[in-house]
Enzyme design. Structure first.
Site, PDB file in Angstrom:
ATOM      1  CG  HIS A 130      -0.247   0.059   2.531  1.00  0.00           C
ATOM      2  ND1 HIS A 130      -0.108  -1.038   3.362  1.00  0.00           N
ATOM      3  CD2 HIS A 130       0.385   1.071   3.163  1.00  0.00           C
ATOM      4  CE1 HIS A 130       0.557  -0.691   4.440  1.00  0.00           C
ATOM      5  NE2 HIS A 130       0.881   0.586   4.346  1.00  0.00           N
TER       6      HIS A 130
HETATM    7  P1  TYD Z   1      -1.612  -2.515   7.406  1.00  0.00           P
HETATM    8  O1  TYD Z   1      -1.056  -1.145   7.621  1.00  0.00           O
HETATM    9  O2  TYD Z   1      -2.291  -2.788   6.103  1.00  0.00           O
HETATM   10  O3  TYD Z   1      -0.473  -3.605   7.636  1.00  0.00           O
HETATM   11  P2  TYD Z   1       0.858  -3.985   6.838  1.00  0.00           P
HETATM   12  O4  TYD Z   1       1.282  -2.832   5.991  1.00  0.00           O
HETATM   13  O5  TYD Z   1       1.833  -4.304   7.890  1.00  0.00           O
HETATM   14  O6  TYD Z   1       0.599  -5.198   6.015  1.00  0.00           O
HETATM   15  O7  TYD Z   1      -2.604  -2.834   8.617  1.00  0.00           O
HETATM   16  C1  TYD Z   1      -3.171  -4.109   8.784  1.00  0.00           C
HETATM   17  C2  TYD Z   1      -4.457  -3.956   9.572  1.00  0.00           C
HETATM   18  O8  TYD Z   1      -4.196  -3.395  10.860  1.00  0.00           O
HETATM   19  C3  TYD Z   1      -5.482  -3.035   8.906  1.00  0.00           C
HETATM   20  O9  TYD Z   1      -6.761  -3.617   9.056  1.00  0.00           O
HETATM   21  C4  TYD Z   1      -5.422  -1.765   9.699  1.00  0.00           C
HETATM   22  C5  TYD Z   1      -4.953  -2.215  11.074  1.00  0.00           C
HETATM   23  N1  TYD Z   1      -4.100  -1.194  11.735  1.00  0.00           N
HETATM   24  C6  TYD Z   1      -4.612  -0.453  12.790  1.00  0.00           C
HETATM   25  O10 TYD Z   1      -5.770  -0.626  13.212  1.00  0.00           O
HETATM   26  N2  TYD Z   1      -3.799   0.473  13.391  1.00  0.00           N
HETATM   27  C7  TYD Z   1      -2.533   0.701  12.961  1.00  0.00           C
HETATM   28  O11 TYD Z   1      -1.823   1.589  13.535  1.00  0.00           O
HETATM   29  C8  TYD Z   1      -2.022  -0.066  11.857  1.00  0.00           C
HETATM   30  C9  TYD Z   1      -0.624   0.151  11.338  1.00  0.00           C
HETATM   31  C10 TYD Z   1      -2.842  -1.003  11.275  1.00  0.00           C
END
Ligand code: TYD
Length: 139
Positions: free
Chosen positions: A56
């Site tokens: 992302h």
């Molecule tokens: P995401 O940022 O997509 O994870 P990564 O980049 O590590 O694969 O986040 C995964 C899930 O966690 C998404 O549903 C959002 C949630 N999340 C939060 O609720 N708070 C946060 O601070 C973060 C980073 C993620």
């Protein structure tokens, strides 16, 4: 502007190390070692072998990513250029400006990916589809 930011605006930052026979300390401070005010800290851990994270971009968020333990690779993409960084020491971090697509892979066993972030969590700041990211960068 996040739209205009390139992977060359992202860089490795080396942190100070206070050496001691009984181990090391690395301090990181707002606007000193870290080029923004930290509002949020989160960490990825228990990542299964072969799993990839990221996939992302963010519109406004600045981040500093640290391998607090173990190692992993981060590939950055601004829609034109790509750069891959290997993080494997807790005394260095990768500064990510807004508007950059990132994929995180090759997690070692037991790796901890520590993220210092400039804003609270909000899903509105994410671009989760690569096609949407390409369109956003072309605006
Ligand atoms: P995401 O940022 O997509 O994870 P990564 O980049 O590590 O694969 O986040 C995964 C899930 O966690 C998404 O549903 C959002 C949630 N999340 C939060 O609720 N708070 C946060 O601070 C973060 C980073 C993620």
């Amino acid at each position: 502007m996040a739209i205009e930011n390139s992977v060359f605006d992202c860089q490795i930052i080396h942190f100070p190390v206070i050496h001691n026979r009984a181990g090391n300390i690395t301090p990181v401070q707002n606007n000193i070692e870290i080029p923004f005010d930290i509002k949020r800290v989160y960490y990825l851990y228990d990542v299964p072998g072969g799993a990839d994270r990221g996939g992302h971009a963010h519109k406004d968020l600045e981040q500093l990513i640290i391998a607090a333990s173990g190692s992993f690779d981060i590939t950055l993409d601004d829609g034109t250029s790509k750069r891959t960084f290997s993080l494997n020491r807790p005394n260095m971090g990768l500064y990510l400006c807004p508007g950059i697509w990132r994929d995180i892979s090759n997690f070692s066993s037991g790796a901890i990916c520590l993220v210092l972030a400039s804003e609270y969590y909000t899903e509105q700041d994410y671009i989760r589809e690569y096609e949407d990211f390409k369109t956003y960068k072309l605006k």
